[in-house]
Enzyme design. Structure first.
Site, PDB file in Angstrom:
ATOM      1  N   GLY A 228       0.828  -1.196   0.000  1.00  0.00           N
ATOM      2  CA  GLY A 228       0.000   0.000   0.000  1.00  0.00           C
ATOM      3  C   GLY A 228       0.863   1.247   0.000  1.00  0.00           C
TER       4      GLY A 228
ATOM      5  CD  GLN B  63       3.591   5.518   2.583  1.00  0.00           C
ATOM      6  OE1 GLN B  63       2.608   4.944   2.131  1.00  0.00           O
ATOM      7  NE2 GLN B  63       4.605   4.868   3.126  1.00  0.00           N
TER       8      GLN B  63
ATOM      9  CB  CYS C 157       5.496   1.900   7.323  1.00  0.00           C
ATOM     10  SG  CYS C 157       4.962   3.381   6.459  1.00  0.00           S
ATOM     11  CG  LEU C 158       6.728   0.753   1.223  1.00  0.00           C
ATOM     12  CD1 LEU C 158       6.079   1.051  -0.124  1.00  0.00           C
ATOM     13  CD2 LEU C 158       7.854  -0.252   1.061  1.00  0.00           C
TER      14      LEU C 158
ATOM     15  CG  HIS D 132      -0.268   0.817   7.551  1.00  0.00           C
ATOM     16  ND1 HIS D 132       0.743   0.353   8.367  1.00  0.00           N
ATOM     17  CD2 HIS D 132       0.322   1.682   6.681  1.00  0.00           C
ATOM     18  CE1 HIS D 132       1.893   0.933   8.009  1.00  0.00           C
ATOM     19  NE2 HIS D 132       1.677   1.729   6.979  1.00  0.00           N
ATOM     20  CD  GLU D 133      -1.159   1.473   3.084  1.00  0.00           C
ATOM     21  OE1 GLU D 133      -0.551   2.559   3.063  1.00  0.00           O
ATOM     22  OE2 GLU D 133      -0.575   0.390   3.258  1.00  0.00           O
TER      23      GLU D 133
ATOM     24  CG  HIS E 209       0.445   6.561   5.722  1.00  0.00           C
ATOM     25  ND1 HIS E 209       1.657   7.058   6.108  1.00  0.00           N
ATOM     26  CD2 HIS E 209       0.610   5.218   5.637  1.00  0.00           C
ATOM     27  CE1 HIS E 209       2.519   6.054   6.254  1.00  0.00           C
ATOM     28  NE2 HIS E 209       1.916   4.929   5.971  1.00  0.00           N
TER      29      HIS E 209
HETATM   30 ZN    ZN Z   1       2.785   3.057   5.832  1.00  0.00          ZN
END
Ligand code: ZN
Length: 165
Positions: free
Chosen positions: A46, A51, A88-89, A130-131, A134
């Site tokens: 995701g 991000q 998480c990226l 989670h997404e 953000h």
């Molecule tokens: Zn994340």
């Protein structure tokens, strides 16, 4: 196709409340395509606007059930509870255990502005939570029950591989 640079923890952009998308135009489609490319390139499940430095309410998710492009997503129902590992990226090299709802219903618009209602469970529900966090400037590390050590993560990977055999 374009891979965008992923913003990492410590950057203010990850801590802002994102604005809704109002224009469903070519630029939005390009952004969603780039986000999908960037997510696949980074081996993630995701990715959202902030991000890649864009403070708009957009997300792409693919947990192995196909690519979902979500514009202005909102969780309208939550049921049950699950505890599991997240990474998480934007938080490279770390993982943690987070408690999330087990089932969520999310309402969003597709890239053409058409309304969609989707109910998902387990890992997909975890990814949606989670997404969408953000988009409000929240990272999983803010709400994790505990951090997972590298050793513990390696053990988890090894066990998952054994299960595959
Ligand atoms: Zn994340």
């Amino acid at each position: 196709m374009a891979i965008r640079k992923i913003v990492e923890i410590g950057d203010d952009k990850l801590r802002k409340v994102c604005k809704p998308v109002e224009k469903f135009d070519k630029r939005l489609k390009q952004l969603l395509d780039d986000m999908a490319d960037t997510m696949y390139h980074a081996d993630g499940v995701g990715l959202e606007g902030p991000q890649v430095g864009i403070l708009r309410r957009v997300a792409v998710i693919d947990v192995g059930e196909g690519l979902f492009k979500m514009v202005n997503p909102v969780i309208v129902e939550r049921e049950g509870e699950q505890s599991g590992m997240e990474g998480c990226l934007s938080v490279p090299g770390r993982r943690g255990i987070v408690t999330r709802p087990n089932v969520v219903t999310v309402e969003y618009q597709d890239e053409n502005g058409e309304p969609v209602t989707l109910q998902v469970s387990e890992f997909f529900a975890r990814a949606v939570c989670h997404e969408l966090d953000h988009l409000d400037g929240v990272l999983y590390v803010d709400k994790m029950d505990r951090e997972v050590s590298d050793e513990e993560y390696q053990k988890y990977i090894d066990e998952a591989e054994e299960d595959d055999e």
